[in-house]
Design a protein around this motif. Structure first.
Motif, PDB file in Angstrom:
ATOM      1  N   ILE A 133       0.861  -1.174   0.000  1.00  0.00           N
ATOM      2  CA  ILE A 133       0.000   0.000   0.000  1.00  0.00           C
ATOM      3  C   ILE A 133       0.904   1.233   0.000  1.00  0.00           C
ATOM      4  O   ILE A 133       1.785   1.367   0.857  1.00  0.00           O
ATOM      5  N   PRO A 134       0.712   2.169  -0.938  1.00  0.00           N
ATOM      6  CA  PRO A 134       1.673   3.275  -1.084  1.00  0.00           C
ATOM      7  C   PRO A 134       1.900   4.088   0.178  1.00  0.00           C
ATOM      8  O   PRO A 134       2.987   4.591   0.408  1.00  0.00           O
ATOM      9  N   ASN A 135       0.875   4.228   1.027  1.00  0.00           N
ATOM     10  CA  ASN A 135       1.001   5.126   2.175  1.00  0.00           C
ATOM     11  C   ASN A 135       1.025   4.396   3.514  1.00  0.00           C
ATOM     12  O   ASN A 135       0.830   5.016   4.553  1.00  0.00           O
ATOM     13  N   SER A 136       1.264   3.100   3.504  1.00  0.00           N
ATOM     14  CA  SER A 136       1.319   2.344   4.749  1.00  0.00           C
ATOM     15  C   SER A 136       2.256   1.157   4.577  1.00  0.00           C
ATOM     16  O   SER A 136       2.108   0.387   3.624  1.00  0.00           O
ATOM     17  N   PRO A 137       3.228   0.972   5.478  1.00  0.00           N
ATOM     18  CA  PRO A 137       4.134  -0.166   5.338  1.00  0.00           C
ATOM     19  C   PRO A 137       3.497  -1.495   5.723  1.00  0.00           C
ATOM     20  O   PRO A 137       4.023  -2.546   5.385  1.00  0.00           O
ATOM     21  N   THR A 138       2.362  -1.442   6.441  1.00  0.00           N
ATOM     22  CA  THR A 138       1.661  -2.669   6.796  1.00  0.00           C
ATOM     23  C   THR A 138       0.410  -2.810   5.947  1.00  0.00           C
ATOM     24  O   THR A 138      -0.138  -1.826   5.440  1.00  0.00           O
ATOM     25  N   ASN A 139      -0.052  -4.050   5.811  1.00  0.00           N
ATOM     26  CA  ASN A 139      -1.235  -4.329   4.998  1.00  0.00           C
ATOM     27  C   ASN A 139      -1.853  -5.609   5.548  1.00  0.00           C
ATOM     28  O   ASN A 139      -1.353  -6.699   5.283  1.00  0.00           O
ATOM     29  N   HIS A 140      -2.897  -5.480   6.357  1.00  0.00           N
ATOM     30  CA  HIS A 140      -3.570  -6.635   6.940  1.00  0.00           C
ATOM     31  C   HIS A 140      -4.921  -6.835   6.276  1.00  0.00           C
ATOM     32  O   HIS A 140      -5.560  -5.863   5.869  1.00  0.00           O
ATOM     33  N   GLN A 141      -5.389  -8.063   6.191  1.00  0.00           N
ATOM     34  CA  GLN A 141      -6.527  -8.390   5.351  1.00  0.00           C
ATOM     35  C   GLN A 141      -7.480  -9.377   6.023  1.00  0.00           C
ATOM     36  O   GLN A 141      -7.131 -10.058   6.973  1.00  0.00           O
ATOM     37  N   SER A 142      -8.696  -9.417   5.483  1.00  0.00           N
ATOM     38  CA  SER A 142      -9.623 -10.512   5.747  1.00  0.00           C
ATOM     39  C   SER A 142     -10.433 -10.729   4.480  1.00  0.00           C
ATOM     40  O   SER A 142     -10.604  -9.810   3.666  1.00  0.00           O
ATOM     41  N   ILE A 143     -10.908 -11.945   4.291  1.00  0.00           N
ATOM     42  CA  ILE A 143     -11.646 -12.324   3.085  1.00  0.00           C
ATOM     43  C   ILE A 143     -12.930 -13.000   3.519  1.00  0.00           C
ATOM     44  O   ILE A 143     -12.899 -13.974   4.278  1.00  0.00           O
ATOM     45  N   ILE A 144     -14.071 -12.476   3.063  1.00  0.00           N
ATOM     46  CA  ILE A 144     -15.355 -13.058   3.435  1.00  0.00           C
ATOM     47  C   ILE A 144     -16.266 -13.178   2.218  1.00  0.00           C
ATOM     48  O   ILE A 144     -16.084 -12.482   1.219  1.00  0.00           O
ATOM     49  N   GLU A 145     -17.258 -14.062   2.342  1.00  0.00           N
ATOM     50  CA  GLU A 145     -18.322 -14.193   1.351  1.00  0.00           C
ATOM     51  C   GLU A 145     -19.588 -13.593   1.931  1.00  0.00           C
ATOM     52  O   GLU A 145     -19.939 -13.834   3.090  1.00  0.00           O
ATOM     53  N   PHE A 146     -20.299 -12.812   1.136  1.00  0.00           N
ATOM     54  CA  PHE A 146     -21.559 -12.210   1.565  1.00  0.00           C
ATOM     55  C   PHE A 146     -22.522 -12.204   0.392  1.00  0.00           C
ATOM     56  O   PHE A 146     -22.230 -11.627  -0.656  1.00  0.00           O
ATOM     57  N   GLU A 147     -23.633 -12.902   0.561  1.00  0.00           N
ATOM     58  CA  GLU A 147     -24.689 -12.974  -0.457  1.00  0.00           C
ATOM     59  C   GLU A 147     -24.134 -13.376  -1.822  1.00  0.00           C
ATOM     60  O   GLU A 147     -24.479 -12.791  -2.854  1.00  0.00           O
ATOM     61  N   GLY A 148     -23.256 -14.374  -1.806  1.00  0.00           N
ATOM     62  CA  GLY A 148     -22.748 -14.944  -3.051  1.00  0.00           C
ATOM     63  C   GLY A 148     -21.563 -14.230  -3.651  1.00  0.00           C
ATOM     64  O   GLY A 148     -21.016 -14.687  -4.662  1.00  0.00           O
ATOM     65  N   TRP A 150     -17.606 -12.396  -3.011  1.00  0.00           N
ATOM     66  CA  TRP A 150     -16.449 -12.426  -2.133  1.00  0.00           C
ATOM     67  C   TRP A 150     -15.841 -11.034  -2.038  1.00  0.00           C
ATOM     68  O   TRP A 150     -15.807 -10.286  -3.029  1.00  0.00           O
ATOM     69  N   TYR A 151     -15.357 -10.703  -0.832  1.00  0.00           N
ATOM     70  CA  TYR A 151     -14.819  -9.371  -0.578  1.00  0.00           C
ATOM     71  C   TYR A 151     -13.475  -9.468   0.128  1.00  0.00           C
ATOM     72  O   TYR A 151     -13.265 -10.337   0.972  1.00  0.00           O
ATOM     73  N   PHE A 152     -12.599  -8.528  -0.209  1.00  0.00           N
ATOM     74  CA  PHE A 152     -11.257  -8.437   0.356  1.00  0.00           C
ATOM     75  C   PHE A 152     -11.186  -7.151   1.174  1.00  0.00           C
ATOM     76  O   PHE A 152     -11.221  -6.050   0.622  1.00  0.00           O
ATOM     77  N   PHE A 153     -11.127  -7.285   2.492  1.00  0.00           N
ATOM     78  CA  PHE A 153     -10.979  -6.138   3.386  1.00  0.00           C
ATOM     79  C   PHE A 153      -9.501  -5.966   3.735  1.00  0.00           C
ATOM     80  O   PHE A 153      -8.794  -6.951   3.979  1.00  0.00           O
ATOM     81  N   TYR A 154      -9.054  -4.736   3.778  1.00  0.00           N
ATOM     82  CA  TYR A 154      -7.663  -4.448   4.104  1.00  0.00           C
ATOM     83  C   TYR A 154      -7.601  -3.025   4.650  1.00  0.00           C
ATOM     84  O   TYR A 154      -8.645  -2.429   4.934  1.00  0.00           O
ATOM     85  N   HIS A 155      -6.415  -2.479   4.849  1.00  0.00           N
ATOM     86  CA  HIS A 155      -6.341  -1.106   5.315  1.00  0.00           C
ATOM     87  C   HIS A 155      -5.305  -0.322   4.534  1.00  0.00           C
ATOM     88  O   HIS A 155      -4.361  -0.870   3.964  1.00  0.00           O
ATOM     89  N   ASN A 156      -5.533   0.978   4.495  1.00  0.00           N
ATOM     90  CA  ASN A 156      -4.545   1.916   3.979  1.00  0.00           C
ATOM     91  C   ASN A 156      -4.475   3.086   4.961  1.00  0.00           C
ATOM     92  O   ASN A 156      -4.865   2.933   6.121  1.00  0.00           O
ATOM     93  N   ALA A 157      -4.007   4.228   4.524  1.00  0.00           N
ATOM     94  CA  ALA A 157      -3.972   5.412   5.384  1.00  0.00           C
ATOM     95  C   ALA A 157      -4.554   6.599   4.629  1.00  0.00           C
ATOM     96  O   ALA A 157      -4.004   7.697   4.629  1.00  0.00           O
ATOM     97  N   GLU A 158      -5.699   6.385   3.984  1.00  0.00           N
ATOM     98  CA  GLU A 158      -6.279   7.386   3.099  1.00  0.00           C
ATOM     99  C   GLU A 158      -7.139   8.428   3.801  1.00  0.00           C
ATOM    100  O   GLU A 158      -7.671   9.322   3.156  1.00  0.00           O
TER     101      GLU A 158
END
Length: 205
Positions: A133-148, A150-158
């Protein structure tokens, strides 16, 4: 530690009165000639189809252990998992009988993943799916399915007042190819609730 509540909104109370995992239970890697004393980071719980719960966690060394039915005690030994360049932030999900282990890879962190036919492995490295991520040295994630979908959650510093330590949550759609591999994910400059620029009308709405 472990906290419990009757609702996801709380209130939460300490379930044990003591830590579930302590630093003397794990052997940290040697950094600059001394054992690292903060090797138990980023716990995540995965409940398999048979109801067995597992705790995954780690800092530069990935570990897991089975949990008891009430998830307040370990129900088996602490086992190490060998995946390339593991840093922290493990996350588990299952799709069509395949277990996907995603994690922060290297530093500054990318997100990579490995797959296995069983929750305990063996895991086969599949590559990087989200770059630094250009503005954060860390990048943590989770992946879930919702109503068919799939989504990728993560963080930045926006956030407007953000810096690398003031993280903000982001989310992108996640897709699989015909062989079940995760299609690499690129950070977008718009949220899911906002259509991509190519789909907006001339007024910009």
């Amino acid at each position: 530690g472990v906290a419990v509540a009757d609702s996801p909104q709380g209130p939460f109370v300490d379930a044990r009165g003591s830590a579930l995992i302590t630093n003397d239970m794990t052997e940290g890697p040697i950094v600059n000639g001394r054992e690292m004393d903060w090797d138990d980071l980023d716990p995540t719980v995965f409940i398999d189809e048979d109801g067995q719960a597992y705790l995954f966690w780690g800092n530069t060394v990935l570990r897991y252990a089975k949990l008891t039915d009430d998830m307040t005690e370990l129900a088996g030994p602490i086992t190490e998992v060998d995946v390339p360049r593991f840093t922290e932030a493990p996350w588990l999900h299952e799709r069509d009988g395949t277990y996907y282990l995603s994690y922060a890879y290297d530093y500054p962190e990318k997100i990579a993943y490995a797959t296995a036919p069983d929750i305990t492995g063996p895991y086969t490295f599949q590559g990087v799916i989200n770059d630094t991520i250009p503005n954060s040295p860390t990048n943590h994630q989770s992946i879930i399915e919702f109503e068919g979908n799939w989504y990728f959650f993560y963080h930045n510093a926006e956030l407007p007042t953000g810096d690398e330590h003031r993280r903000s949550v982001a989310v992108e759609r996640l897709y699989y190819d015909d062989e079940g591999r995760i299609v690499p994910i690129t950070q977008a400059d718009h949220g899911l609730a906002v259509p991509p620029p190519s789909e907006r009308d001339a007024s910009g709405s």
